[in-house]
Design an enzyme around this catalytic site. Sequence first.
Site, PDB file in Angstrom:
ATOM      1  N   GLY A   1     -12.299 -10.192   1.477  1.00 53.15           N
ATOM      2  CA  GLY A   1     -13.269 -10.900   0.647  1.00 53.15           C
ATOM      3  C   GLY A   1     -14.270 -11.637   1.508  1.00 53.15           C
ATOM      4  O   GLY A   1     -14.485 -11.295   2.673  1.00 53.15           O
TER       5      GLY A   1
ATOM      6  N   ALA B   1     -14.206 -14.627   2.928  1.00 55.07           N
ATOM      7  CA  ALA B   1     -13.644 -15.234   4.139  1.00 55.07           C
ATOM      8  C   ALA B   1     -13.170 -14.165   5.113  1.00 55.07           C
ATOM      9  O   ALA B   1     -13.524 -14.176   6.296  1.00 55.07           O
ATOM     10  CB  ALA B   1     -12.500 -16.182   3.773  1.00 55.07           C
ATOM     11  N   GLY B   2     -12.364 -13.226   4.630  1.00 48.99           N
ATOM     12  CA  GLY B   2     -11.818 -12.201   5.513  1.00 48.99           C
ATOM     13  C   GLY B   2     -12.857 -11.220   6.002  1.00 48.99           C
ATOM     14  O   GLY B   2     -12.893 -10.865   7.184  1.00 48.99           O
TER      15      GLY B   2
ATOM     16  N   SER C   1     -19.204 -18.028 -16.527  1.00 51.10           N
ATOM     17  CA  SER C   1     -19.634 -18.869 -15.421  1.00 51.10           C
ATOM     18  C   SER C   1     -19.953 -20.302 -15.825  1.00 51.10           C
ATOM     19  O   SER C   1     -20.537 -20.564 -16.879  1.00 51.10           O
ATOM     20  CB  SER C   1     -20.882 -18.264 -14.759  1.00 51.10           C
ATOM     21  OG  SER C   1     -21.456 -19.172 -13.847  1.00 51.10           O
TER      22      SER C   1
ATOM     23  N   ARG D   1     -15.107 -29.853 -13.338  1.00 53.89           N
ATOM     24  CA  ARG D   1     -14.295 -28.940 -14.131  1.00 53.89           C
ATOM     25  C   ARG D   1     -13.046 -29.587 -14.721  1.00 53.89           C
ATOM     26  O   ARG D   1     -12.656 -29.309 -15.851  1.00 53.89           O
ATOM     27  CB  ARG D   1     -13.896 -27.732 -13.274  1.00 53.89           C
ATOM     28  CG  ARG D   1     -15.070 -26.842 -12.947  1.00 53.89           C
ATOM     29  CD  ARG D   1     -14.701 -25.720 -12.016  1.00 53.89           C
ATOM     30  NE  ARG D   1     -15.851 -24.840 -11.822  1.00 53.89           N
ATOM     31  CZ  ARG D   1     -15.829 -23.773 -11.042  1.00 53.89           C
ATOM     32  NH1 ARG D   1     -14.739 -23.461 -10.361  1.00 53.89           N
ATOM     33  NH2 ARG D   1     -16.903 -23.012 -10.921  1.00 53.89           N
TER      34      ARG D   1
ATOM     35  N   HIS E   1      -7.950 -20.920 -12.965  1.00 52.55           N
ATOM     36  CA  HIS E   1      -9.021 -20.223 -12.254  1.00 52.55           C
ATOM     37  C   HIS E   1      -8.849 -20.215 -10.740  1.00 52.55           C
ATOM     38  O   HIS E   1      -8.906 -19.169 -10.104  1.00 52.55           O
ATOM     39  CB  HIS E   1     -10.357 -20.883 -12.612  1.00 52.55           C
ATOM     40  CG  HIS E   1     -11.543 -20.299 -11.919  1.00 52.55           C
ATOM     41  ND1 HIS E   1     -11.907 -18.975 -12.052  1.00 52.55           N
ATOM     42  CD2 HIS E   1     -12.464 -20.851 -11.081  1.00 52.55           C
ATOM     43  CE1 HIS E   1     -12.993 -18.741 -11.337  1.00 52.55           C
ATOM     44  NE2 HIS E   1     -13.339 -19.855 -10.722  1.00 52.55           N
TER      45      HIS E   1
ATOM     46  N   ARG F   1     -11.870 -28.581  -7.231  1.00 54.52           N
ATOM     47  CA  ARG F   1     -13.009 -27.949  -6.555  1.00 54.52           C
ATOM     48  C   ARG F   1     -14.250 -28.033  -7.418  1.00 54.52           C
ATOM     49  O   ARG F   1     -14.218 -27.698  -8.604  1.00 54.52           O
ATOM     50  CB  ARG F   1     -12.700 -26.479  -6.242  1.00 54.52           C
ATOM     51  CG  ARG F   1     -13.879 -25.773  -5.574  1.00 54.52           C
ATOM     52  CD  ARG F   1     -13.532 -24.357  -5.174  1.00 54.52           C
ATOM     53  NE  ARG F   1     -13.316 -23.479  -6.297  1.00 54.52           N
ATOM     54  CZ  ARG F   1     -14.273 -22.943  -7.060  1.00 54.52           C
ATOM     55  NH1 ARG F   1     -15.541 -23.242  -6.841  1.00 54.52           N
ATOM     56  NH2 ARG F   1     -13.972 -22.119  -8.044  1.00 54.52           N
TER      57      ARG F   1
ATOM     58  N   LEU G   1     -17.391 -19.929  -2.822  1.00 56.01           N
ATOM     59  CA  LEU G   1     -18.125 -18.976  -1.993  1.00 56.01           C
ATOM     60  C   LEU G   1     -18.604 -19.655  -0.716  1.00 56.01           C
ATOM     61  O   LEU G   1     -18.606 -19.047   0.359  1.00 56.01           O
ATOM     62  CB  LEU G   1     -19.310 -18.406  -2.772  1.00 56.01           C
ATOM     63  CG  LEU G   1     -18.992 -17.755  -4.121  1.00 56.01           C
ATOM     64  CD1 LEU G   1     -20.260 -17.193  -4.762  1.00 56.01           C
ATOM     65  CD2 LEU G   1     -17.948 -16.664  -3.962  1.00 56.01           C
TER      66      LEU G   1
END
Length: 657
Positions: free
Chosen positions: A62, A64-65, A304, A350, A421, A455, A461
Site C-alpha cells: 500500500g 506505506a509499503g 467519505s 470522527r 474504520h 485519527r 494517507l
Amino acid sequence: MSDTKNETTTRTGVRQIEFVKGLESGAPGGPIEQRWDTHRFQMKLVNPANRRRYSVIVVGSGLAGGAAAATLGEQGYNVKCFCYQDSPRRAHSIAAQGGINAAKNYRNDGDSIHRLFYDTVKGGDFRARESNVYRLAQVSVNIIDQCVAQGVPFAREYGGYLDNRSFGGAQVSRTFYARGQTGQQLLLGAYQALERQIAAGAVKMFPRNEMLDVVVIDGYARGIITRDMVTGKIERHVADAVVLATGGYGNVFYLSTNAKGCNTTAIWRAHRRGAFFGNPCFTQIHPTCIPVTGDHQSKLTLMSESLRNDGRIWVPKKVGETRDPRQIPENERYYYLEERYPSFGNLVPRDVASRNAKQVCDEGRGVGPGGLGVYLDFSDSIKRLGKAKIVERYGNLFDMYAQITGENPYETPMRIYPAIHYTMGGLWVDYNLMSTIPGLFVAGEANFSDHGANRLGASALMQGLADGYFVLPYTIANFLAGIKPGGIDTNHAAFAKAEAEVNDRVKKFLSINGKRTVDDFHRELGKMMWDECGMARNETGLKKALQRIPEIREEFWQNVRVPGESNDLNQELEKAGRVADFLELGELMCIDALQRSESCGGHFREESQTPDGEALRDDENFSYVSAWEYTGTLSKPELHKEPLAFEYVKPSQRSYK
C-alpha cells in the site's frame, strides 16, 4: 529499555511491568522544530556502493509499503516486496476516498506546520508522542510535492492552483484531494514508482503471497515465512531488515469498512515473536458509513468524511418519526452537531461525530431500518452551488451510494451511521519506526504512532506516505549501517523451526473437520467486540467479553470446518488463519480497554465522561502508551508503559463547541 522494573497487579488482574526509565522512544531532544533535521544528520548512512550488499523485506504494497519498497530500491538496496493481492495496486490504500492533509497553507487561512501538529495532538486526545506528530506535520509539505511530480491528479481551482477542502477536527482547509478517489490516485503514484524499480531489478515483487511468521535470530528480525496463496507452497525469505506495512486490524469486528482480506496476521505473528503491541484498544469509528441492512452483509461501505463539508447532518426532532425526510419541515429537524458544537459544526472529529450519532439514535430519533441511521442532507448545498458542482466534488461517492441503497442522494438525504474504520493501535515503534525486535520496522496503520486515541480525517494517507518516502529510508539506513550484511541464509535452524510451526498450523486447520464455518466464528467474535468494545465500553461488558472470547477461541480450534487442501488455492484456509489471530487479538484489545479506565478519543469508557457526555481523560494515571508483551499466556500479557510528555501542546479537556 531499562532492566530495572517494578511489578504490580491491577484490580483487573493484569500484571504490569513498568520500567523505571519507561519504554524508550528514542525521540531526540532540543527544539521540536529541529528534532527531525538534527536526528537525520546524526544518523549513520550507508554509502551507495555498499547498499547493494544489503537486503530488505517489505511486507505490504500500500502507500506505506509501496513507497518504502520503491524508495529503498531507488537507493540501491535489494528489496523483496510481498502482498497477498494479485497486484500491488490492489492494496487497501486504494479505498481511501476523501483526501490527504498537508500544511501548505495554500488557502492563506492560518494553517502552518505547528497548527497541523496541534490539531493532530488535540484530535488524538493527547495520547500521541509529540515528536512523531511534529515530524509528520513537517514531512506533509514534501508529500504533496512528491505526488504532484508523480502526476497525481489532485483537484485544482479555476486558475490551476491545487484545491483544498476541510475535514473534521480542523478550522482550516488543508486537505488535498482527487474527487472521492484520493487513495486510488496516490496509490497509483506509488505503484508507478514501485514498478519502475521492479523493472530495474532493484525490487522483486511477490504477489499472492501471505506472510505467516517472522523469523527472529539472536534477537534480530532476519526474515519471514510465506505461503503462496495459489500453489500453497511455504517458503523462507531472509534479509538484513524487515518492514511490516500491512495495515490495520479493524476486521476483528467482522463488519467494518475494510476490505475482507485486511487482517492482523503479520503484526500478530510479530507480536508473538516479541514485538510489543501498542494501544490495541484504540480503534476508530467512522461517522459516515452506509448503515447495516442485515445479517447477509460481510462488510460495510464508507462514505467519505469529505461529504461533511457540504452535507448537513440531522435527525427528526420527533421520536419515532416515519415521514419521508423531504416532508419534514426545517423547524422539526434537529441539526445536532451544529447546535451542540457551533465552532466546528458538522466538522467535529470522527469520535465526537460518531458518539453523537449513536446518542440521538439511542434516544429514538434514528432513521431507516432499525432506527440506526441519521441523515446527511445535501439539499442546501445543491441549492447554493448547483448540482453540477456537487457532482464534480463527490460524483463517484453519490453513484456508489445509489448503487448500494437504490436511493438517489441528489433528491433525498443519505442515511449514514458510524462503523469501524481505522485502528490507531498497532505494533509499538520507537522514533525510528523500529519495533521492540531490532531490525523489524513497522509503517503506516500497522504501527501505533502519530494518531493517539483518534485519527483526524485525511491523515492516514499522510502517515503512510510520510513513513514510506521520508522516514524509513533514513532510519533503516541507520540500522543497516550498524550491522554486517548477510551472514545468515534460509538454512538456519530458526527458519526450519518457523516453517515447521507454520506447516503444523496449516495441518491443524485442515484436520479439525468441525461443523461451523470460519465466517460463523468470525461473525460471533465481531458482534461481541462491537457490543462490548465498540463505540462505548464499560467494565461489565469488557469482563463479559474477556470471559466469552476464550470460549469462542476454544470452540474454534475444536469445531471449525476448513474444507479443501493446503497445496492449492484455498480461501477458507486463508480466512481460518486470519480469524484465529483475530480471536487472540480481540482478547488483548479487551484487556487493554479494561485496564485503561479513562475515556480518550475513540476509547470511550462510560464510567469516565463529563456531565455533557464528552470523553473524560485521566492524565494523572493514563498519560502513557500501553505496550503489551506476549508472555506465552494470552490472558496474562505484560504491560509496559511509555510515558507521554507534552511540552508544546498542553493537555486540556477537548472542546469543539
